[in-house]
Design a protein around this motif. Structure first.
Motif, mmCIF file in Angstrom:
data_model
loop_
_atom_site.group_PDB
_atom_site.id
_atom_site.type_symbol
_atom_site.label_atom_id
_atom_site.label_comp_id
_atom_site.label_asym_id
_atom_site.label_seq_id
_atom_site.Cartn_x
_atom_site.Cartn_y
_atom_site.Cartn_z
ATOM 1 N N CYS A 77 0.795 -1.228 0.000
ATOM 2 C CA CYS A 77 0.000 0.000 0.000
ATOM 3 C C CYS A 77 0.831 1.283 0.000
ATOM 4 O O CYS A 77 0.264 2.370 0.090
ATOM 5 N N HIS A 78 2.165 1.200 -0.157
ATOM 6 C CA HIS A 78 2.966 2.415 0.026
ATOM 7 C C HIS A 78 2.753 3.466 -1.061
ATOM 8 O O HIS A 78 3.013 4.645 -0.842
ATOM 9 N N ASP A 79 2.272 3.080 -2.234
ATOM 10 C CA ASP A 79 1.987 4.032 -3.298
ATOM 11 C C ASP A 79 0.523 3.988 -3.717
ATOM 12 O O ASP A 79 0.175 4.422 -4.821
ATOM 13 N N VAL A 80 -0.338 3.471 -2.847
ATOM 14 C CA VAL A 80 -1.741 3.302 -3.251
ATOM 15 C C VAL A 80 -2.391 4.645 -3.545
ATOM 16 O O VAL A 80 -3.258 4.763 -4.411
ATOM 17 N N ILE A 81 -1.959 5.690 -2.847
ATOM 18 C CA ILE A 81 -2.388 7.051 -3.167
ATOM 19 C C ILE A 81 -1.232 7.736 -3.879
ATOM 20 O O ILE A 81 -0.142 7.847 -3.330
ATOM 21 N N TYR A 82 -1.465 8.164 -5.103
ATOM 22 C CA TYR A 82 -0.421 8.866 -5.845
ATOM 23 C C TYR A 82 -1.049 9.991 -6.650
ATOM 24 O O TYR A 82 -1.768 9.757 -7.621
ATOM 25 N N VAL A 83 -0.775 11.206 -6.213
ATOM 26 C CA VAL A 83 -1.199 12.408 -6.927
ATOM 27 C C VAL A 83 0.075 13.111 -7.378
ATOM 28 O O VAL A 83 0.888 13.511 -6.536
ATOM 29 N N PRO A 84 0.307 13.249 -8.682
ATOM 30 C CA PRO A 84 1.552 13.852 -9.151
ATOM 31 C C PRO A 84 1.807 15.215 -8.511
ATOM 32 O O PRO A 84 0.934 16.083 -8.512
ATOM 33 N N GLY A 85 2.992 15.353 -7.931
ATOM 34 C CA GLY A 85 3.384 16.614 -7.330
ATOM 35 C C GLY A 85 2.970 16.799 -5.890
ATOM 36 O O GLY A 85 3.455 17.715 -5.222
ATOM 37 N N ALA A 86 2.081 15.957 -5.374
ATOM 38 C CA ALA A 86 1.636 16.092 -3.988
ATOM 39 C C ALA A 86 2.752 15.686 -3.038
ATOM 40 O O ALA A 86 3.539 14.785 -3.336
ATOM 41 N N THR A 87 2.816 16.335 -1.889
ATOM 42 C CA THR A 87 3.842 16.021 -0.899
ATOM 43 C C THR A 87 3.331 15.102 0.197
ATOM 44 O O THR A 87 4.094 14.743 1.086
ATOM 45 N N ASP A 88 2.058 14.714 0.134
ATOM 46 C CA ASP A 88 1.482 13.886 1.192
ATOM 47 C C ASP A 88 1.024 12.524 0.690
ATOM 48 O O ASP A 88 0.186 11.872 1.311
ATOM 49 N N ASN A 89 1.582 12.071 -0.457
ATOM 50 C CA ASN A 89 1.164 10.776 -0.990
ATOM 51 C C ASN A 89 1.423 9.636 -0.008
ATOM 52 O O ASN A 89 0.581 8.755 0.181
ATOM 53 N N GLU A 90 2.605 9.645 0.612
ATOM 54 C CA GLU A 90 2.931 8.562 1.552
ATOM 55 C C GLU A 90 2.037 8.622 2.782
ATOM 56 O O GLU A 90 1.581 7.580 3.277
ATOM 57 N N ILE A 110 2.249 -0.782 10.416
ATOM 58 C CA ILE A 110 2.346 -0.840 8.958
ATOM 59 C C ILE A 110 2.302 0.561 8.373
ATOM 60 O O ILE A 110 3.066 0.901 7.458
ATOM 61 N N ALA A 111 1.414 1.397 8.904
ATOM 62 C CA ALA A 111 1.336 2.783 8.435
ATOM 63 C C ALA A 111 2.661 3.507 8.646
ATOM 64 O O ALA A 111 3.103 4.286 7.795
ATOM 65 N N ALA A 112 3.313 3.248 9.780
ATOM 66 C CA ALA A 112 4.614 3.865 10.045
ATOM 67 C C ALA A 112 5.661 3.380 9.048
ATOM 68 O O ALA A 112 6.530 4.158 8.619
ATOM 69 N N LEU A 113 5.594 2.114 8.649
ATOM 70 C CA LEU A 113 6.531 1.602 7.654
ATOM 71 C C LEU A 113 6.295 2.247 6.294
ATOM 72 O O LEU A 113 7.241 2.531 5.554
ATOM 73 N N VAL A 114 5.041 2.488 5.949
ATOM 74 C CA VAL A 114 4.742 3.181 4.700
ATOM 75 C C VAL A 114 5.435 4.544 4.671
ATOM 76 O O VAL A 114 5.994 4.965 3.653
ATOM 77 N N LEU A 115 5.434 5.238 5.792
ATOM 78 C CA LEU A 115 6.041 6.565 5.860
ATOM 79 C C LEU A 115 7.552 6.524 5.659
ATOM 80 O O LEU A 115 8.156 7.547 5.306
ATOM 81 N N GLU A 116 8.176 5.364 5.849
ATOM 82 C CA GLU A 116 9.611 5.259 5.597
ATOM 83 C C GLU A 116 9.938 5.395 4.116
ATOM 84 O O GLU A 116 11.089 5.650 3.754
ATOM 85 N N THR A 117 8.941 5.214 3.236
ATOM 86 C CA THR A 117 9.206 5.345 1.800
ATOM 87 C C THR A 117 9.246 6.803 1.360
ATOM 88 O O THR A 117 9.390 7.083 0.168
ATOM 89 N N VAL A 118 9.160 7.740 2.316
ATOM 90 C CA VAL A 118 9.460 9.138 2.019
ATOM 91 C C VAL A 118 10.964 9.299 1.759
ATOM 92 O O VAL A 118 11.394 10.203 1.042
ATOM 93 N N HIS A 119 11.769 8.426 2.382
ATOM 94 C CA HIS A 119 13.224 8.413 2.187
ATOM 95 C C HIS A 119 13.867 9.731 2.627
ATOM 96 O O HIS A 119 14.613 10.371 1.878
ATOM 97 N N ASP A 120 13.569 10.118 3.868
ATOM 98 C CA ASP A 120 14.154 11.352 4.387
ATOM 99 C C ASP A 120 15.164 11.098 5.504
ATOM 100 O O ASP A 120 15.440 11.963 6.314
#
Length: 217
Positions: A77-90, A110-120
């Motif tokens: 589910c890490h990219d289930v929401i994808y809006v081009p240019g949005a900063t809150d997709n993750e 699991i939600a916290a793991l999804v946020l790791e795909t921000v790669h910050d």
């Protein structure tokens, strides 16, 4: 995607969903698959999820048994929401698991793991490091695949002209290349780090807006 491939993906999703305690797996998968199949998606599709799952299966023996299902669901589910240019997709993708996974005890994790795909920065947990590394594994693929992925990513960003896209892409890739490590787990570092750095350096050496690798957002 052939019907058989779609069926296999749905069966795999239903199995991990049920193991985690989730309900209404068919409806959850239908919503997830519909989002990954939205018009305008070229990279952030179920093909990306399939590649993530292949890397997960390759690395499975190195991941703690208590972490594997959480990592898998985060990848689903890490990219289930994808809006081009949005900063809150993750963040919105993390919200998807909280919405659908009401019976999943580990939904917040699991939600916290999804946020790791921000790669910050380096994820704090081993599960987070595997989730982040698997998401970026495609940077270490063959040059031909790397170029193809870049074209797909560029095609998603119809909101940016070539100059703006090139500048944003270069900034993102330069930040990765300048970081001490792209991959935080020893397993993925050994397998992909050198090739990923070679691909990034090659792209940054190309003159002008080529759009051949692609930024993530």
């Amino acid at each position: 995607m052939t019907p058989l491939q779609a069926s296999q993906l749905q069966d795999r999703f239903a199995a991990v969903w049920a193991r985690a305690g989730g309900t209404h797996a068919r409806d959850a998968f239908a919503d997830l698959a519909g989002r990954y199949g939205e018009p305008g998606r070229h990279y952030h599709t179920l093909d990306h999820i399939r590649r993530c799952l292949r890397d997960l299966d390759w690395a499975r023996d190195a991941i703690a048994p208590d972490d594997t299902d959480a990592v898998e669901l985060a990848l689903w589910c890490h990219d289930v929401i994808y809006v081009p240019g949005a900063t809150d997709n993750e963040a919105r993708s993390a919200g998807w698991i909280l919405q659908w996974g009401t019976g999943i005890a580990a939904a917040n994790r699991i939600a916290a793991l999804v946020l790791e795909t921000v790669h910050d920065g380096m994820p704090a947990s081993p599960a987070g490091r595997f989730t982040a590394d698997i998401d970026l594994a495609a940077l270490g693929c063959s040059r031909m695949r790397f170029r193809h992925n870049g074209a797909c990513l560029r095609a998603e960003r119809t909101d940016l002209d070539d100059q703006a896209y090139d500048a944003a892409e270069r900034a993102f890739l330069r930040a990765l290349l300048d970081s001490p490590r792209i991959y935080y787990t020893e397993l993925f570092h050994a397998r992909y780090e050198a090739r990923a750095r070679s691909n990034l350096a090659w792209r940054l050496a190309q003159p002008g807006p080529a759009g051949v690798t692609g930024i993530r957002r």
